[in-house]
Structure formats: C-alpha cells, structure tokens
Design a protein around this motif. Sequence first.
Motif, PDB file in Angstrom:
ATOM      1  N   PHE A  37       1.365  -0.994  -0.544  1.00 51.11           N
ATOM      2  CA  PHE A  37      -0.374   0.143   0.011  1.00 51.11           C
ATOM      3  C   PHE A  37       1.068   1.490  -0.131  1.00 51.11           C
ATOM      4  N   SER A  38       0.491   2.650  -0.992  1.00 44.75           N
ATOM      5  CA  SER A  38       1.245   3.260  -0.747  1.00 44.75           C
ATOM      6  C   SER A  38       1.431   4.405   0.773  1.00 44.75           C
ATOM      7  N   GLU A  39      -0.227   4.155   1.002  1.00 44.01           N
ATOM      8  CA  GLU A  39      -0.471   4.727   2.463  1.00 44.01           C
ATOM      9  C   GLU A  39      -0.662   3.911   3.372  1.00 44.01           C
ATOM     10  N   HIS A  40      -0.346   4.322   4.618  1.00 43.70           N
ATOM     11  CA  HIS A  40      -0.999   3.655   6.200  1.00 43.70           C
ATOM     12  C   HIS A  40      -2.477   3.625   5.823  1.00 43.70           C
ATOM     13  N   PHE A  41      -3.067   4.825   5.820  1.00 45.52           N
ATOM     14  CA  PHE A  41      -4.375   4.493   6.096  1.00 45.52           C
ATOM     15  C   PHE A  41      -4.794   3.901   4.624  1.00 45.52           C
ATOM     16  N   GLU A  42      -4.119   3.283   3.212  1.00 43.76           N
ATOM     17  CA  GLU A  42      -5.014   2.634   2.314  1.00 43.76           C
ATOM     18  C   GLU A  42      -4.801   1.144   3.120  1.00 43.76           C
ATOM     19  N   ALA A  43      -3.697   0.705   3.672  1.00 45.64           N
ATOM     20  CA  ALA A  43      -3.843  -0.455   4.500  1.00 45.64           C
ATOM     21  C   ALA A  43      -5.147  -0.330   4.962  1.00 45.64           C
ATOM     22  N   LEU A  44      -5.672   0.408   6.074  1.00 49.47           N
ATOM     23  CA  LEU A  44      -6.890   0.014   7.519  1.00 49.47           C
ATOM     24  C   LEU A  44      -7.755  -0.061   6.496  1.00 49.47           C
ATOM     25  N   PHE A  77       7.362 -15.671  -1.565  1.00 53.63           N
ATOM     26  CA  PHE A  77       6.752 -14.509  -2.523  1.00 53.63           C
ATOM     27  C   PHE A  77       6.696 -14.709  -4.195  1.00 53.63           C
ATOM     28  N   ILE A  78       5.559 -15.041  -4.794  1.00 56.90           N
ATOM     29  CA  ILE A  78       6.256 -14.848  -6.118  1.00 56.90           C
ATOM     30  C   ILE A  78       6.455 -13.295  -6.768  1.00 56.90           C
ATOM     31  N   GLY A  79       5.446 -12.215  -6.195  1.00 62.14           N
ATOM     32  CA  GLY A  79       5.818 -10.763  -6.160  1.00 62.14           C
ATOM     33  C   GLY A  79       5.394 -10.230  -5.438  1.00 62.14           C
ATOM     34  N   VAL A  80       4.883  -9.270  -6.375  1.00 62.91           N
ATOM     35  CA  VAL A  80       3.558  -8.006  -5.413  1.00 62.91           C
ATOM     36  C   VAL A  80       2.471  -7.564  -5.145  1.00 62.91           C
ATOM     37  N   GLY A  81       1.562  -7.512  -4.736  1.00 65.68           N
ATOM     38  CA  GLY A  81       0.672  -6.512  -5.505  1.00 65.68           C
ATOM     39  C   GLY A  81       0.714  -5.163  -5.151  1.00 65.68           C
ATOM     40  N   ILE A  82       1.082  -4.253  -6.356  1.00 61.23           N
ATOM     41  CA  ILE A  82       0.162  -2.602  -5.333  1.00 61.23           C
ATOM     42  C   ILE A  82      -0.889  -2.533  -5.416  1.00 61.23           C
ATOM     43  N   ARG A  84      -4.468  -0.122  -5.612  1.00 59.09           N
ATOM     44  CA  ARG A  84      -3.953   0.841  -6.699  1.00 59.09           C
ATOM     45  C   ARG A  84      -5.288   1.802  -5.692  1.00 59.09           C
ATOM     46  N   ASP A  85      -6.194   0.931  -5.433  1.00 61.88           N
ATOM     47  CA  ASP A  85      -7.537   1.827  -5.201  1.00 61.88           C
ATOM     48  C   ASP A  85      -8.085   0.825  -3.594  1.00 61.88           C
ATOM     49  N   PRO A  86      -7.974   0.719  -2.457  1.00 62.38           N
ATOM     50  CA  PRO A  86      -8.469  -0.499  -1.746  1.00 62.38           C
ATOM     51  C   PRO A  86      -9.885  -0.414  -1.387  1.00 62.38           C
ATOM     52  N   LEU A  87     -10.780   0.579  -2.177  1.00 67.30           N
ATOM     53  CA  LEU A  87     -12.035   0.539  -1.938  1.00 67.30           C
ATOM     54  C   LEU A  87     -12.435  -0.848  -2.926  1.00 67.30           C
ATOM     55  N   LEU A  88     -11.875  -0.682  -3.927  1.00 73.94           N
ATOM     56  CA  LEU A  88     -12.768  -1.721  -5.610  1.00 73.94           C
ATOM     57  C   LEU A  88     -12.148  -3.100  -5.212  1.00 73.94           C
ATOM     58  N   PRO A  89     -11.336  -3.901  -4.335  1.00 72.06           N
ATOM     59  CA  PRO A  89     -10.215  -3.174  -5.109  1.00 72.06           C
ATOM     60  C   PRO A  89      -9.325  -3.374  -6.513  1.00 72.06           C
ATOM     61  N   LYS A  90      -8.527  -1.752  -6.759  1.00 71.57           N
ATOM     62  CA  LYS A  90      -7.754  -2.165  -7.616  1.00 71.57           C
ATOM     63  C   LYS A  90      -6.525  -2.769  -7.663  1.00 71.57           C
ATOM     64  N   ILE A  91      -5.521  -3.544  -7.751  1.00 77.10           N
ATOM     65  CA  ILE A  91      -4.022  -3.903  -7.358  1.00 77.10           C
ATOM     66  C   ILE A  91      -3.298  -4.456  -8.702  1.00 77.10           C
ATOM     67  N   GLU A  92      -2.241  -3.868  -8.990  1.00 75.07           N
ATOM     68  CA  GLU A  92      -1.060  -3.763 -10.139  1.00 75.07           C
ATOM     69  C   GLU A  92      -0.403  -5.204  -9.691  1.00 75.07           C
ATOM     70  N   PHE A  93      -0.657  -6.394 -10.361  1.00 74.65           N
ATOM     71  CA  PHE A  93       0.578  -7.286 -10.251  1.00 74.65           C
ATOM     72  C   PHE A  93       2.262  -7.313 -10.430  1.00 74.65           C
ATOM     73  N   LEU A  94       2.555  -7.461 -10.036  1.00 77.98           N
ATOM     74  CA  LEU A  94       4.047  -8.011 -10.905  1.00 77.98           C
ATOM     75  C   LEU A  94       4.783  -9.024 -10.015  1.00 77.98           C
ATOM     76  N   ILE A  95       5.228  -9.450 -10.902  1.00 80.64           N
ATOM     77  CA  ILE A  95       6.520 -10.372 -10.905  1.00 80.64           C
ATOM     78  C   ILE A  95       7.959 -10.157 -10.352  1.00 80.64           C
ATOM     79  N   CYS A  96       8.152 -11.291  -9.364  1.00 76.43           N
ATOM     80  CA  CYS A  96      10.095 -10.515  -9.035  1.00 76.43           C
ATOM     81  C   CYS A  96      10.059 -11.496  -9.301  1.00 76.43           C
ATOM     82  N   ASP A  97      11.248 -11.800  -9.574  1.00 77.04           N
ATOM     83  CA  ASP A  97      12.537 -12.789 -10.537  1.00 77.04           C
ATOM     84  C   ASP A  97      13.713 -12.933  -9.322  1.00 77.04           C
TER      85      ASP A  97
END
Length: 97
Positions: A37-44, A77-82, A84-97
């Motif tokens: 999450f970009s902000e503490h309040f977004e995680a909450l 972990f396979i990667g991260v899920g950033i 972007r919108d905690p209410l919908l939620p809208k998540i951008e998945f990135l695979i990390c090597d």
Amino acid sequence: MLSQIYYIARSKSDGSYLVARVNRDVAEKNTGYLLLFSEHFEALTYLNTHAASVADQFAIESIPGTQLGALLKRWNFIGVGIVRDPLLPKIEFLICD
C-alpha cells in the motif's frame, strides 16, 4: 519503486503477511503476492472494507523499497501486488525474479 516507502499488513498472531493468492489450489502457505500500500490509511481502509471481522488482528508496518527484495526471497513470495484502490480493490500484480 526502490526509493519509495510501502505499507504492509502483518498478522499479530503468527507474523505472516497479507497476500493475494492467484491459484487457490496451491497449499503452500508462503506463496502468493505480497500486498503493498502507498499509504498507511490505504492499508487500514483495505482491511476494514474487505476483512472487517479480522482487521484488528493485523498491524500495519512500513518497509522501504530497498528491503522488498530480501523480504520476498525470505518468505518465498512470487511477487508483489500494489494496491491502487483499496475500496474496489484495484491491484497491480508484478512478478519478481
């Protein structure tokens, strides 16, 4: 991405992180995408919206982007899920090597 501070949700009971699992059939506990999450309040907001009954069982922690690689390797972990919108939620998945 490396110079940014992210916020992650961690279980108070066992120390595991809040993750997204794309394949529900995978039985291994530590696979998946670490939710960032970009902000503490977004995680909450995410927890209170989508997991209100267990939201109090999580703590929100900050982590610098420079430490993400080590965390991903340590917890397998396979990667991260950033998130972007905690209410919908809208998540951008990135695979990390």
